[in-house]
Design a protein around this motif. Structure first.
Motif, mmCIF file in Angstrom:
data_model
loop_
_atom_site.group_PDB
_atom_site.id
_atom_site.type_symbol
_atom_site.label_atom_id
_atom_site.label_comp_id
_atom_site.label_asym_id
_atom_site.label_seq_id
_atom_site.Cartn_x
_atom_site.Cartn_y
_atom_site.Cartn_z
ATOM 1 N N PHE A 13 -56.948 -79.573 9.972
ATOM 2 C CA PHE A 13 -57.721 -79.243 11.179
ATOM 3 C C PHE A 13 -58.622 -78.039 10.958
ATOM 4 O O PHE A 13 -59.675 -77.931 11.577
ATOM 5 C CB PHE A 13 -56.779 -78.985 12.355
ATOM 6 C CG PHE A 13 -56.305 -80.250 13.047
ATOM 7 C CD1 PHE A 13 -56.840 -81.483 12.722
ATOM 8 C CD2 PHE A 13 -55.328 -80.179 14.033
ATOM 9 C CE1 PHE A 13 -56.399 -82.639 13.349
ATOM 10 C CE2 PHE A 13 -54.887 -81.333 14.674
ATOM 11 C CZ PHE A 13 -55.427 -82.558 14.326
ATOM 12 N N THR A 14 -58.198 -77.133 10.096
ATOM 13 C CA THR A 14 -59.027 -75.944 9.866
ATOM 14 C C THR A 14 -60.325 -76.290 9.142
ATOM 15 O O THR A 14 -61.222 -75.463 9.046
ATOM 16 C CB THR A 14 -58.259 -74.913 9.029
ATOM 17 O OG1 THR A 14 -57.660 -75.580 7.930
ATOM 18 C CG2 THR A 14 -57.209 -74.199 9.841
ATOM 19 N N ASN B 191 -64.426 -80.600 15.777
ATOM 20 C CA ASN B 191 -63.579 -80.994 16.903
ATOM 21 C C ASN B 191 -63.534 -82.505 17.075
ATOM 22 O O ASN B 191 -62.479 -83.094 17.322
ATOM 23 C CB ASN B 191 -64.103 -80.364 18.203
ATOM 24 C CG ASN B 191 -63.775 -78.900 18.261
ATOM 25 O OD1 ASN B 191 -62.977 -78.415 17.460
ATOM 26 N ND2 ASN B 191 -64.406 -78.183 19.187
ATOM 27 N N MET C 5 -61.151 -84.065 14.826
ATOM 28 C CA MET C 5 -59.727 -83.756 15.051
ATOM 29 C C MET C 5 -59.078 -84.705 16.049
ATOM 30 O O MET C 5 -57.916 -85.075 15.902
ATOM 31 C CB MET C 5 -59.584 -82.331 15.601
ATOM 32 C CG MET C 5 -59.923 -81.234 14.640
ATOM 33 S SD MET C 5 -59.671 -79.682 15.503
ATOM 34 C CE MET C 5 -60.584 -78.571 14.476
ATOM 35 N N PRO D 274 -54.738 -79.407 18.415
ATOM 36 C CA PRO D 274 -55.550 -78.562 17.535
ATOM 37 C C PRO D 274 -55.531 -77.081 17.915
ATOM 38 O O PRO D 274 -55.591 -76.217 17.039
ATOM 39 C CB PRO D 274 -56.957 -79.147 17.690
ATOM 40 C CG PRO D 274 -56.736 -80.561 18.053
ATOM 41 C CD PRO D 274 -55.495 -80.570 18.895
ATOM 42 N N ASN E 181 -52.397 -75.770 16.508
ATOM 43 C CA ASN E 181 -52.435 -75.979 15.059
ATOM 44 C C ASN E 181 -53.307 -74.932 14.385
ATOM 45 O O ASN E 181 -52.928 -74.337 13.364
ATOM 46 C CB ASN E 181 -52.977 -77.383 14.782
ATOM 47 C CG ASN E 181 -52.898 -77.764 13.318
ATOM 48 O OD1 ASN E 181 -53.530 -77.123 12.489
ATOM 49 N ND2 ASN E 181 -52.123 -78.778 12.992
ATOM 50 N N LEU E 182 -54.484 -74.670 14.959
ATOM 51 C CA LEU E 182 -55.392 -73.706 14.327
ATOM 52 C C LEU E 182 -54.809 -72.297 14.340
ATOM 53 O O LEU E 182 -55.040 -71.507 13.425
ATOM 54 C CB LEU E 182 -56.754 -73.724 15.036
ATOM 55 C CG LEU E 182 -57.539 -75.041 14.872
ATOM 56 C CD1 LEU E 182 -58.789 -75.033 15.725
ATOM 57 C CD2 LEU E 182 -57.904 -75.264 13.417
ATOM 58 N N GLN E 183 -54.043 -71.994 15.371
ATOM 59 C CA GLN E 183 -53.432 -70.662 15.436
ATOM 60 C C GLN E 183 -52.275 -70.520 14.461
ATOM 61 O O GLN E 183 -52.082 -69.469 13.853
ATOM 62 C CB GLN E 183 -52.911 -70.395 16.863
ATOM 63 C CG GLN E 183 -53.988 -70.221 17.906
ATOM 64 C CD GLN E 183 -54.850 -69.016 17.626
ATOM 65 O OE1 GLN E 183 -54.346 -67.950 17.299
ATOM 66 N NE2 GLN E 183 -56.162 -69.169 17.742
ATOM 67 N N HIS F 182 -51.689 -72.313 11.757
ATOM 68 C CA HIS F 182 -51.947 -72.832 10.407
ATOM 69 C C HIS F 182 -51.551 -71.829 9.329
ATOM 70 O O HIS F 182 -51.886 -70.649 9.406
ATOM 71 C CB HIS F 182 -53.438 -73.172 10.282
ATOM 72 C CG HIS F 182 -53.787 -73.833 8.983
ATOM 73 N ND1 HIS F 182 -53.577 -75.172 8.754
ATOM 74 C CD2 HIS F 182 -54.307 -73.332 7.840
ATOM 75 C CE1 HIS F 182 -53.964 -75.472 7.533
ATOM 76 N NE2 HIS F 182 -54.408 -74.373 6.944
#
Lengths: 204, 644
Positions: free
Chosen positions: B391-392, B396, B399, B458, B461-463, B465
Motif C-alpha cells: 500500500f505504501t 489510492n 489500493m 489503507p 495500514n499506512l500508519q 507499515h
C-alpha cells in the motif's frame, strides 16, 4: 480392524519383483495409467508457470522491443525446428509400440536425442555470439529465457535417453508403453514452451 | 499396544510398505553418510574447477558467487544420488533393476524410502530441526533487542542476516512443510485407505531436498551477510555480499521439495481413494491438503522463477529490477506468491481444527460442506489480496480493490471458525492436549484475523507499515495458528505415529506455558508497534527499551517452552504408555490401520460406507470388499448430540 478384513479377496498390486529376477515391464492398469498421466500433466503445469513469469517479464521490462539485428536462426528458428522434429520422432517411436515395434521405438528415441542435442547447441549459441546488449532490457530477459529453455531441453534429453535405454532393455513394450509416451510428452512440452517463447521474443 | 511398537527392532523387512525391493545387510552404513561424502567431493571439485580454471577472477578468490552456485548445484546432485537417488532413480531410469536395502531399524530414516510413513517422519523431524534453528536465530534477535544499542551482533548486517535466516527457515522449511510434507505424507494415504502415495519415488527424493535447503540458508553468513530478510527484495539483494546467493539456492531446494509434495499428494487424493470414499466423504484434512497443494502448484514455481532471475542478478550480473525493470516489478511478483504463502501455511491448520474437534467432542462436525467451501474459497481469494503488502507504493485507486478483497477473505476464513464453533456447541469436549491446543490456535488466529481486518484498511495500514504491529499480526496469524495446530496434531496423532501416549499433565502444562509466553511476546508487539518500534532495526529509541527487554524475557521462555515440548514428545515416543489402536475413537481411516513404518497399511482394501464425521450414526464406516453385507467395525464412536 485390519485383521477383520484380512480374509476378503481384493484387487492388490503385484508384489514387486525380487532384485535377483531383474526388472520387468511396468504394465499399468487403466487407473494407474490415468494416475501417471495426471501426475505428468500436473508437473507440466507447474513447469509452465516459470515460462509464464518470463513472458510477463519480457513485456514488463522490454515491452515489445526486438533488436533490429537479432539472429533469426540461432536461439530462434533453428532450435524451434529441431525440437519439433525431435518431438515428431519421439511420438513416432511411442506410436510404433502399438505394432510391437520396440526396435523402431528405440531408434526413434535415439534420433530425438541426436536432433535434440543439436537443437540444444543451437539454442545456447546466443550466449556466446549475439548482436544485442546482453544486459539491456531485451538482452537480460532473452538470455534468461534461453537459459531456462536450455535447462529444460537438457532435462528432456535425459528423460528421452532413459526411455531409449529402457526400450532397448525390453522394459518399454506394447503392453507397457508409458515410458516412451511420457518421454514424448515431456519432449513436446519442452518444444511447445520454447515455441511460445520464440513467438514472444521474435514476433510479438 | 499398537502392533508396530512391539516389532523386533533389528529385523530386515522383506517387503516395504510401498513395495521397495529390499535386501538384508546388517553392516550397512546409512546412505546419508555417503550423501554427505559425495556432496563434499562434488562441491570441492566443481568449485575448484570454476573458480580456478573456468572463471578466474581478480585476486584469485577460491570461492566466488559463480563458483559457489555451480558447486552447490553439484553438491546437491551428489547428495541426492548419495542418499539413494543413484540406486532408486538413476539406475532404474536407465533400465537397471531397483536394488535397495531397507533395514527395519533407525537407519531407514537416513535414506531414501518409498514408504510414505517413513517419509512423513523424515519430514517431521527435518522441519522440527528447521523450527529450532530458526528459533535459535530468533533468540539471538531478541537478545540484541534487549538493549536499544547494538551490543550482541557485531554490526547491523549480522542482525539482519539473523532476521533473514529466521524468517526464511520458518516460512519455507517449517510453516510450509510440517503440516503438508510431514503430516500430509504420513496421514493422507492412510486417511484415504491406500497403501502408499501416488508417486512414492517423488516423495522419497523430495524430503532430502529439505535438509539441504535448511543447511544452505543457515550457513549463508559464511559467504557474507545479507540484509533483505526472507523477501530478498531486489535490487537490495544485488548489493549484498555473497550470502544472498545461498539464500536463493537454499530456498530453491526447499520450494522444490514442497512442490514435489504438492504434486504427489494431489495425485494421491484424486487417485488413491478407497472404494466408497467419494468427494463428499474425504476427510477434512485431505481437503485442506488438496487446497494447499493447489496453491503450492501455482505459486511455488512462480517464486522460484523470480528468485532465479534475482540469482542471475547476482552471478551474471544482470541489472534486473534496477536499470532493467524497477524495484516495484520485483515487489509485485514477490507478493503475488508472498500472500498466498500465508494461506499455504494456515489452511492445513483450519483443516486440523475440523479434524480434531469432532473426535475430541464425539460430536458431528457442524456444517461440513461450509467448512470445505471455506478452505476452497480461502485458496481462491488468496491470490487476490497480495498488493496490501505494498500500500505504501500505490495510488489510492489501486489500493481499494485489494483492501476490499483482503476484507472479503475473512468471510471464508470465518466459515472455518463457525464450523469449529458449531462443532463445539454443547459438545462435551475432552480437555486433552489436542483440544486445548486447537482452542489456543483458534484464539491466536482470531487475534491475527481481527488485526488483519484492521490492516486491510489503507489508513491504518499506512500508519502501521513496517512496525512491530505488523510483526505481531503475522506471527499471530501464521505462527500462532499453525504452530499451535501443529502441536495439537503431534499430540493427537502421536498414538498413531508411535503407538504410545504422551503425558497429559506435561502436555497441558507445557501448552499453557507456550500460550502465555506467545501472547506475552506478540501481544506486546502490537503495543511496541503503536509506540513506534520499527522492524529491521537493532537500534531503536531508548524509551522502548524496557518493553523490549521484557518481551525478550518472554521470548526466551517461549523458546524454552517449545524445547520442553520437543523433549517431552521424544521421551514419550519411546517411554510413553501404550496407546491402543484408536484411543480417541476417531472414525477416519488412519485409526483403522495399526501399521507402522515398513508395514502395509491395509492388508485388504477398505470400502467406505459413509462419512467420518457423523457421531450420531453408530453404524460402521467400513465394509469388507466382496464380503456381502458383512461390515467391519466403525471406530467405536460414542454418539454425541447431533448437529447435522
Amino acid at each position: 480392524m485390519t485383521r477383520s478384513l484380512a480374509q476378503v479377496k481384493v484387487r492388490q498390486k503385484p508384489v514387486p519383483s525380487s532384485p535377483a529376477a531383474g526388472p520387468s515391464p511396468a504394465v499399468l492398469d487403466r487407473r494407474d495409467y490415468a494416475q501417471h498421466q495426471f501426475g505428468l500433466m500436473l508437473f507440466m503445469v507447474t513447469q509452465g508457470i516459470p515460462y509464464f513469469v518470463l513472458i510477463n517479464m519480457r513485456f514488463m521490462v522490454a515491452g515489445a522491443y526486438v533488436p533490429p539485428h537479432l539472429d533469426v536462426w540461432f536461439g530462434a528458428l533453428l532450435p524451434t525446428i529441431l525440437l519439433w522434429i525431435g518431438a515428431a520422432f519421439a511420438w513416432r517411436g511411442a506410436l510404433a509400440l502399438r505394432n510391437d515395434r520396440t526396435r523402431q521405438c528405440a531408434r526413434d528415441l535415439a534420433r530425438t536425442e541426436v536432433v535434440g542435442a543439436v537443437g540444444l547447441v543451437a539454442l545456447m549459441a546466443p550466449f556466446w555470439r549475439h548482436s544485442f546488449d546482453p544486459i539491456g532490457r531485451f538482452g537480460t530477459v532473452y538470455l534468461s529465457s534461453l537459459g531456462v529453455a536450455s535447462f529444460y531441453t537438457l532435462v528432456a534429453l535425459a528423460v528421452v535417453l532413459g526411455a531409449a535405454f529402457r526400450t532397448r532393455r525390453g522394459l518399454v513394450t506394447r503392453l507397457a508403453p508409458w515410458g516412451a509416451r511420457s518421454a514424448a510428452a515431456v519432449w513436446t512440452f519442452n518444444a511447445a514452451s520454447w515455441l511460445v517463447l520464440y513467438i514472444v521474443f521474435y514476433s510479438i | 499396544m499398537s502392533s508396530h511398537v512391539g516389532n523386533a527392532k533389528r529385523q530386515f523387512v522383506t517387503s516395504g510398505g510401498s513395495g521397495e525391493a529390499v535386501l538384508p545387510d546388517r553392516r550397512m552404513t546409512p546412505p546419508v553418510v555417503r550423501g554427505i561424502l559425495w556432496a563434499a567431493i562434488a562441491f570441492i571439485l566443481v568449485n575448484t574447477l570454476v573458480s580456478q580454471v573456468l572463471d578466474r577472477q581478480a585476486y584469485d578468490p577460491f570461492i566466488t558467487k559463480v563458483s559457489v552456485t555451480f558447486a552447490w548445484t553439484a553438491a546437491l546432485c551428489g547428495w541426492l544420488l548419495g542418499v539413494g537417488g543413484w540406486e532408486m532413480l538413476v539406475k532404474p531410469h536407465f533400465g537397471y533393476p531397483l536394488v535397495w536395502r531397507t533395514p527395519a531399524d533407525w537407519r531407514r530414516y537416513f535414506m531414501l524410502s518409498l514408504d510414505h510413513k517413513v517419509v512423513g517422519i523424515q519430514y517431521l523431524a527435518t522441519s522440527a530441526a528447521g523450527l529450532f534453528i530458526a528459533g535459535f536465530a530468533a533468540m539471538m534477535m531478541r537478545a540484541e533487542l534487549m538493549q536499544a544499542r547494538l551490543w550482541f551482533f557485531p554490526n547491523m548486517s549480522a542482525y539482519l542476516s539473523a532476521v533473514g535466516i529466521h524468517g526464511t527457515i520458518m516460512m519455507f522449511a517449517f510453516g510450509t512443510v510440517v503440516l503438508v510434507g510431514g503430516f500430509g505424507n504420513y496421514l493422507i494415504p492412510l486417511m484415504l485407505g491406500a497403501n502408499g502415495s501416488a508417486f512414492p519415488r517423488v516423495s522419497a527424493i523430495s524430503v532430502w531436498l529439505l535438509p539441504v535447503g535448511i543447511a544452505t540458508v543457515a550457513l549463508s553468513p559464511l559467504l557474507g551477510m545479507w540484509t533483505t530478510g526472507w523477501r530478498a527484495y531486489a535490487p537490495l539483494s544485488g548489493q549484498d555480499p555473497s550470502g544472498i546467493v545461498f539464500y536463493y539456492l537454499g530456498v530453491f531446494a526447499m520450494t522444490v521439495s514442497s512442490l514435489l509434495v504438492a504434486v504427489n499428494l494431489t495425485a494421491t487424493i484424486i487417485f488413491k481413494r478407497a472404494a466408497g470414499l467419494t468427494w463428499n466423504r474425504i476427510p477434512m484434512y485431505a481437503w485442506g491438503i488438496l487446497a494447499v497443494s493447489l496453491l503450492n502448484i501455482i505459486w511455488l514455481p512462480e517464486i522460484q522463477m523470480t528468485f532465479i532471475l534475482s540469482l542471475l542478478n547476482n552471478i551474471v550480473p544482470f541489472p534486473l529490477f534496477s536499470q532493467v525493470g524497477t524495484p516495484l516489478t520485483y515487489m509485485e511478483i514477490f507478493w503475488l506468491f508472498g500472500h498466498p504463502e500465508v494461506y499455504i501455511i494456515v489452511v492445513p491448520a483450519f483443516a486440523i481444527w475440523q479434524e480434531i474437534l469432532p473426535v475430541m467432542g464425539q460430536k458431528t462436525l457442524f456444517a461440513r460442506q461450509w467448512g470445505v467451501l471455506g478452505l476452497v474459497f480461502v485458496m481462491l481469494f488468496s491470490g487476490l489480496v497480495w498488493a496490501h503488502h505494498m500500500f505504501t507504493n500505490m495510488r489510492n485507486s489501486q489500493m481499494l480493490p485489494f483492501s476490499f478483497f483482503t476484507e472479503m477473505i475473512s468471510i471464508p476464513t470465518g466459515f472455518a471458525y463457525l464450523v469449529a464453533l458449531g462443532t463445539m456447541w454443547k459438545a462435551r469436549m475432552r480437555p486433552k492436549a489436542p483440544t486445548v491446543l486447537v482452542l489456543m490456535s483458534m484464539f491466536n488466529f482470531l487475534i491475527g484475523g481481527v488485526t488483519g481486518v484492521l490492516l486491510a484498511d489503507p489508513v491504518i495500514n499506512l500508519q502501521a507499515h513496517d512496525t512491530f504491529f505488523i510483526v505481531g499480526h503475522f506471527h499471530y496469524t501464521i505462527i500462532g495458528a499453525m504452530l499451535f495446530s501443529a502441536l495439537a496434531a503431534v499430540y493427537y496423532w502421536m498414538p498413531r505415529l508411535c503407538g504410545r501416549m504422551y503425558s497429559e499433565t506435561w502436555a497441558n502444562l507445557l501448552s499453557v506455558w507456550v500460550f502465555i509466553a506467545f501472547n506475552a511476546v506478540f501481544g506486546q508487539f502490537f503495543l511496541l508497534g503503536l509506540r513506534g518500534m520499527n522492524r529491521w532495526v537493532p537500534v531503536y529509541p531508548a524509551y522502548l527499551q524496557n518493553m523490549n527487554f521484557e518481551v525478550s524475557i518472554f521470548a526466551f521462555l517461549l523458546g524454552i517452552g517449545f524445547l520442553l515440548h520437543l523433549i517431552h514428545v521424544v521421551w514419550m515416543w519411546n517411554h510413553g504408555e501404550p496407546a491402543g489402536t484408536n484411543p480417541w475413537q476417531g472414525k477416519t481411516l488412519e485409526w483403522h490401520s495399526a501399521s507402522g513404518p515398513g508395514q502395509t497399511n491395509f492388508a485388504v482394501a477398505p470400502i467406505v460406507l459413509r462419512g467420518f464425521y457423523n457421531y450420531a450414526d453408530r453404524r460402521p464406516v467400513l465394509a469388507s470388499r466382496g464380503a456381502g453385507e458383512r461390515e467391519a467395525t466403525g471406530g467405536g464412536a460414542t454418539p454425541g448430540p447431533t448437529a447435522e
